[in-house]
Design a protein around this motif. Structure first.
Motif, PDB file in Angstrom:
ATOM      1  N   PRO A  57     -12.199  10.340   4.026  1.00 27.99           N
ATOM      2  CA  PRO A  57     -11.484  11.052   2.991  1.00 27.99           C
ATOM      3  C   PRO A  57     -10.080  10.557   2.452  1.00 27.99           C
ATOM      4  CG  PRO A  57     -11.547  12.686   4.693  1.00 27.99           C
ATOM      5  CD  PRO A  57     -12.624  11.253   5.063  1.00 27.99           C
ATOM      6  N   ASP A  58      -9.334   9.990   3.508  1.00 24.80           N
ATOM      7  CA  ASP A  58      -8.081   9.668   3.414  1.00 24.80           C
ATOM      8  C   ASP A  58      -8.099   8.227   2.369  1.00 24.80           C
ATOM      9  OD1 ASP A  58      -6.862  11.662   4.511  1.00 24.80           O
ATOM     10  OD2 ASP A  58      -6.595  10.732   6.589  1.00 24.80           O
ATOM     11  N   ALA A  59      -8.851   7.613   2.925  1.00 27.04           N
ATOM     12  CA  ALA A  59      -9.176   6.299   2.037  1.00 27.04           C
ATOM     13  C   ALA A  59      -9.585   6.408   0.626  1.00 27.04           C
ATOM     14  CB  ALA A  59     -10.186   5.412   2.835  1.00 27.04           C
ATOM     15  N   LEU A  60     -10.314   7.472   0.373  1.00 27.41           N
ATOM     16  CA  LEU A  60     -10.972   7.972  -1.008  1.00 27.41           C
ATOM     17  C   LEU A  60      -9.926   8.415  -1.792  1.00 27.41           C
ATOM     18  CD1 LEU A  60     -13.150   7.834  -2.792  1.00 27.41           C
ATOM     19  CD2 LEU A  60     -13.797  10.257  -1.983  1.00 27.41           C
ATOM     20  N   ALA A  61      -9.144   9.133  -1.238  1.00 31.51           N
ATOM     21  CA  ALA A  61      -7.842   9.708  -1.815  1.00 31.51           C
ATOM     22  C   ALA A  61      -6.771   8.537  -2.306  1.00 31.51           C
ATOM     23  CB  ALA A  61      -6.832  10.539  -0.865  1.00 31.51           C
ATOM     24  N   ARG A  62      -6.760   7.544  -1.332  1.00 29.53           N
ATOM     25  CA  ARG A  62      -5.893   6.467  -1.652  1.00 29.53           C
ATOM     26  C   ARG A  62      -6.637   5.651  -2.662  1.00 29.53           C
ATOM     27  NH1 ARG A  62      -4.512   1.178   2.041  1.00 29.53           N
ATOM     28  NH2 ARG A  62      -6.973   0.977   2.099  1.00 29.53           N
ATOM     29  N   ALA A  63      -7.964   5.517  -2.805  1.00 27.48           N
ATOM     30  CA  ALA A  63      -8.576   4.955  -3.892  1.00 27.48           C
ATOM     31  C   ALA A  63      -8.271   5.578  -5.085  1.00 27.48           C
ATOM     32  CB  ALA A  63      -9.933   4.694  -3.409  1.00 27.48           C
ATOM     33  N   CYS A  64      -8.575   6.672  -5.025  1.00 25.21           N
ATOM     34  CA  CYS A  64      -8.339   7.550  -6.320  1.00 25.21           C
ATOM     35  C   CYS A  64      -6.727   7.090  -7.044  1.00 25.21           C
ATOM     36  CB  CYS A  64      -8.285   9.048  -6.105  1.00 25.21           C
ATOM     37  SG  CYS A  64     -10.117   9.654  -5.768  1.00 25.21           S
ATOM     38  N   THR A  65      -5.814   7.306  -5.880  1.00 27.05           N
ATOM     39  CA  THR A  65      -4.541   6.887  -6.537  1.00 27.05           C
ATOM     40  C   THR A  65      -4.315   5.456  -7.130  1.00 27.05           C
ATOM     41  OG1 THR A  65      -3.604   8.431  -4.802  1.00 27.05           O
ATOM     42  CG2 THR A  65      -2.017   6.648  -5.815  1.00 27.05           C
ATOM     43  N   VAL A  66      -4.997   4.662  -6.401  1.00 30.61           N
ATOM     44  CA  VAL A  66      -4.892   3.112  -6.965  1.00 30.61           C
ATOM     45  C   VAL A  66      -5.691   3.160  -8.265  1.00 30.61           C
ATOM     46  CG1 VAL A  66      -5.310   0.710  -6.278  1.00 30.61           C
ATOM     47  CG2 VAL A  66      -4.392   2.188  -4.850  1.00 30.61           C
ATOM     48  N   HIS A  67      -6.738   3.535  -8.243  1.00 29.79           N
ATOM     49  CA  HIS A  67      -8.065   3.514  -9.366  1.00 29.79           C
ATOM     50  C   HIS A  67      -7.206   4.057 -10.679  1.00 29.79           C
ATOM     51  CE1 HIS A  67     -11.774   2.883 -11.302  1.00 29.79           C
ATOM     52  NE2 HIS A  67     -11.570   4.200 -11.753  1.00 29.79           N
ATOM     53  N   ARG A  68      -6.642   5.409 -10.437  1.00 27.70           N
ATOM     54  CA  ARG A  68      -5.941   5.702 -11.491  1.00 27.70           C
ATOM     55  C   ARG A  68      -4.573   5.030 -12.147  1.00 27.70           C
ATOM     56  NH1 ARG A  68      -5.056  10.270  -9.272  1.00 27.70           N
ATOM     57  NH2 ARG A  68      -6.824  11.551 -10.059  1.00 27.70           N
ATOM     58  N   ALA A  69      -3.937   4.757 -11.263  1.00 24.16           N
ATOM     59  CA  ALA A  69      -2.700   3.891 -11.523  1.00 24.16           C
ATOM     60  C   ALA A  69      -2.984   2.641 -12.222  1.00 24.16           C
ATOM     61  CB  ALA A  69      -1.802   3.625 -10.315  1.00 24.16           C
ATOM     62  N   ALA A  70      -3.949   1.908 -11.840  1.00 12.36           N
ATOM     63  CA  ALA A  70      -4.464   0.722 -12.256  1.00 12.36           C
ATOM     64  C   ALA A  70      -4.876   0.701 -13.698  1.00 12.36           C
ATOM     65  CB  ALA A  70      -5.496   0.042 -11.188  1.00 12.36           C
ATOM     66  N   SER A  71      -6.107   1.745 -13.741  1.00 12.42           N
ATOM     67  CA  SER A  71      -6.537   1.960 -14.932  1.00 12.42           C
ATOM     68  C   SER A  71      -5.344   2.389 -15.955  1.00 12.42           C
ATOM     69  CB  SER A  71      -7.337   3.167 -15.101  1.00 12.42           C
ATOM     70  OG  SER A  71      -8.465   2.833 -14.057  1.00 12.42           O
ATOM     71  N   GLU A  72      -4.450   2.904 -15.649  1.00 15.45           N
ATOM     72  CA  GLU A  72      -3.154   3.363 -16.507  1.00 15.45           C
ATOM     73  C   GLU A  72      -2.454   2.248 -17.026  1.00 15.45           C
ATOM     74  OE1 GLU A  72      -1.102   6.357 -14.713  1.00 15.45           O
ATOM     75  OE2 GLU A  72      -2.472   7.933 -15.275  1.00 15.45           O
ATOM     76  N   ARG A  73      -2.301   1.303 -16.188  1.00  9.63           N
ATOM     77  CA  ARG A  73      -1.398   0.056 -16.407  1.00  9.63           C
ATOM     78  C   ARG A  73      -2.399  -1.088 -17.044  1.00  9.63           C
ATOM     79  NH1 ARG A  73       1.751  -3.689 -12.211  1.00  9.63           N
ATOM     80  NH2 ARG A  73       2.959  -1.789 -11.869  1.00  9.63           N
ATOM     81  N   LEU A  74      -3.693  -1.205 -16.866  1.00 11.34           N
ATOM     82  CA  LEU A  74      -4.213  -2.339 -17.315  1.00 11.34           C
ATOM     83  C   LEU A  74      -5.337  -1.777 -18.410  1.00 11.34           C
ATOM     84  CD1 LEU A  74      -5.218  -4.212 -14.091  1.00 11.34           C
ATOM     85  CD2 LEU A  74      -3.370  -4.541 -15.673  1.00 11.34           C
ATOM     86  N   GLY A  75      -5.615  -0.490 -18.634  1.00 12.67           N
ATOM     87  CA  GLY A  75      -6.557   0.129 -19.309  1.00 12.67           C
ATOM     88  C   GLY A  75      -7.909  -0.091 -18.424  1.00 12.67           C
ATOM     89  N   ARG A  76      -8.745   0.793 -18.430  1.00 14.00           N
ATOM     90  CA  ARG A  76     -10.192   0.722 -17.707  1.00 14.00           C
ATOM     91  C   ARG A  76     -10.557  -0.348 -17.975  1.00 14.00           C
ATOM     92  NH1 ARG A  76     -13.484   4.200 -15.075  1.00 14.00           N
ATOM     93  NH2 ARG A  76     -15.661   3.591 -15.108  1.00 14.00           N
ATOM     94  N   GLU A  77     -10.751  -1.036 -18.940  1.00 22.41           N
ATOM     95  CA  GLU A  77     -11.515  -2.366 -18.969  1.00 22.41           C
ATOM     96  C   GLU A  77     -10.663  -3.644 -18.317  1.00 22.41           C
ATOM     97  OE1 GLU A  77     -14.658  -3.308 -20.305  1.00 22.41           O
ATOM     98  OE2 GLU A  77     -14.881  -0.999 -20.353  1.00 22.41           O
ATOM     99  N   GLY A  78      -9.544  -3.633 -18.520  1.00 27.91           N
ATOM    100  CA  GLY A  78      -8.574  -4.508 -17.465  1.00 27.91           C
ATOM    101  C   GLY A  78      -8.958  -4.450 -16.069  1.00 27.91           C
ATOM    102  N   TRP A  79      -8.981  -3.174 -15.777  1.00 25.58           N
ATOM    103  CA  TRP A  79      -9.032  -2.821 -14.503  1.00 25.58           C
ATOM    104  C   TRP A  79     -10.494  -3.197 -13.674  1.00 25.58           C
ATOM    105  CZ3 TRP A  79      -7.113  -3.265  -9.789  1.00 25.58           C
ATOM    106  CH2 TRP A  79      -7.636  -2.486  -8.763  1.00 25.58           C
ATOM    107  N   LEU A  80     -11.305  -2.696 -14.708  1.00 23.82           N
ATOM    108  CA  LEU A  80     -12.800  -3.294 -14.460  1.00 23.82           C
ATOM    109  C   LEU A  80     -13.025  -4.540 -14.289  1.00 23.82           C
ATOM    110  CD1 LEU A  80     -15.004  -0.750 -16.490  1.00 23.82           C
ATOM    111  CD2 LEU A  80     -14.617  -0.738 -14.181  1.00 23.82           C
TER     112      LEU A  80
END
Length: 345
Positions: free
Chosen positions: A126-149
């Protein structure tokens, strides 16, 4: 498969499983952006009666319950019955939901950089998933969902590369893409191997670890094992669930599952009405979840499936839940057995 274990109290608990949205290890830029694995504990006779009711009310000649039929606007009342308080599934079903892009983010964070010599677990906690959530959210905000995809797609293609040359090109491209995300990602993640041996080691470690069905099955096993009864799983035929994959799911689900699981068998959904219900439930939840990701959520449907969605799902934040918790009421309505399982999961 688990070895023979000492007898347990209570009758055998038999659950039927199926999934929706499976594309193997291709997790982005495919046909579906979500994956759902459903498991149901319903008597065969009740499953047959449910399918017949759906066929009649939906005016469908199909011999199976399909989410696409029941999700049609004209069948809304039928869908509400199937998933609602008076239907056959509430308190008797469980769904592990996966946002494929988030799952791939966790896999990328887990597989990069190269592990220490003592090795690494295949599936993070679960700790790794929490870290993934943080990165996924931040990256999607910076690049846009399509950019991060597009970044995740580079990693997905790298691990699934068909040749060393393709893997080397993919690693070089991914390293370049990640270098532009300085300050956003953990520093170690930027160390994509570009030397031939390092690239091949990455591909070898990653291959076979991306399919979301293993953690989803592990969650289902953990959920149903909590009842403390001997457990048998009937699953729709799924090529990804080799003996080794089932063993990994059992290992991830914990010692309770290892003690109570009596076996896993595979059937064609046409031959088992309970698996057909699991297929319907997985398909319905997956489609509703995809609408949520697209910003086109139907609030009524989101709330309708909420009691079924596992809190251990790979999802960015908790699924919408009614403070009154229909799931809790269903457990009480269906008796102490359901209440016991819900309380322990």
């Amino acid at each position: 498969m688990p070895s023979a274990a000492a007898p347990l109290a209570g009758p055998l608990l038999e659950v039927a499983c199926d999934e929706s949205g499976s594309e193997g290890e291709k997790l982005v830029r495919g046909s579906t952006d979500t994956f759902a694995h459903a498991s149901v504990e319903v008597a065969p006779a009740a499953a047959v009666a449910t399918i017949e009711r759906v066929r009649v009310q939906a005016r469908s000649p199909a011999t199976e319950v399909k989410a696409g039929v029941v999700l049609r606007p004209q069948n809304r009342r039928l869908l509400e019955w199937l998933l609602g308080d008076d239907g056959p599934l509430l308190g008797h079903a469980h769904v592990h939901l996966t946002d494929k892009a988030l799952h791939l983010t966790e896999r990328m964070l887990h597989l990069l950089p190269e592990p220490e010599p003592e090795g690494e677990p295949e599936v993070a906690g679960p700790d790794a998933l929490a870290r993934a959530c943080t990165v996924h959210r931040a990256a999607s905000e910076r690049l846009g969902r399509e950019g991060w995809l597009s970044v995740l797609s580079e990693f997905n293609d790298l691990v699934r590369a068909a040749s060393p040359a393709q893997a080397a090109a993919g690693a070089s491209s991914l390293a370049c893409r990640l270098s532009g995300l300085d300050g956003l990602l953990p520093a170690g993640l930027l160390q994509v191997p570009v030397d031939p041996d390092g690239v091949l080691r990455l591909v070898a470690r990653g291959r076979g670890t991306l399919d979301p069905i293993v953690p989803a099955l592990a969650d289902a096993l953990r959920h149903w094992s909590a009842a403390g009864r001997p457990l048998w799983v009937v699953h729709d035929v799924q090529s990804a669930l080799t003996d080794a994959a089932v063993e990994r799911a059992v290992a991830r689900s914990g010692s309770v599952t290892s003690a109570v699981l009596r076996g896993v068998s595979f059937v064609d959904s046409h031959d088992d009405p309970r698996v057909q219900l699991a297929d319907f439930l997985a398909g319905a939840v997956r489609r509703i979840a995809s609408q949520v990701l697209a910003g086109e959520a139907d609030a009524g449907l989101v709330e309708l499936v909420a009691p079924y969605v596992s809190e251990r799902s790979t999802w960015l934040g908790p699924w919408l839940r009614d403070p009154g918790s229909r799931a809790g009421g269903a457990a009480r309505r269906h008796g102490s057995e359901g209440e016991s399982a819900a309380a322990r999961t």
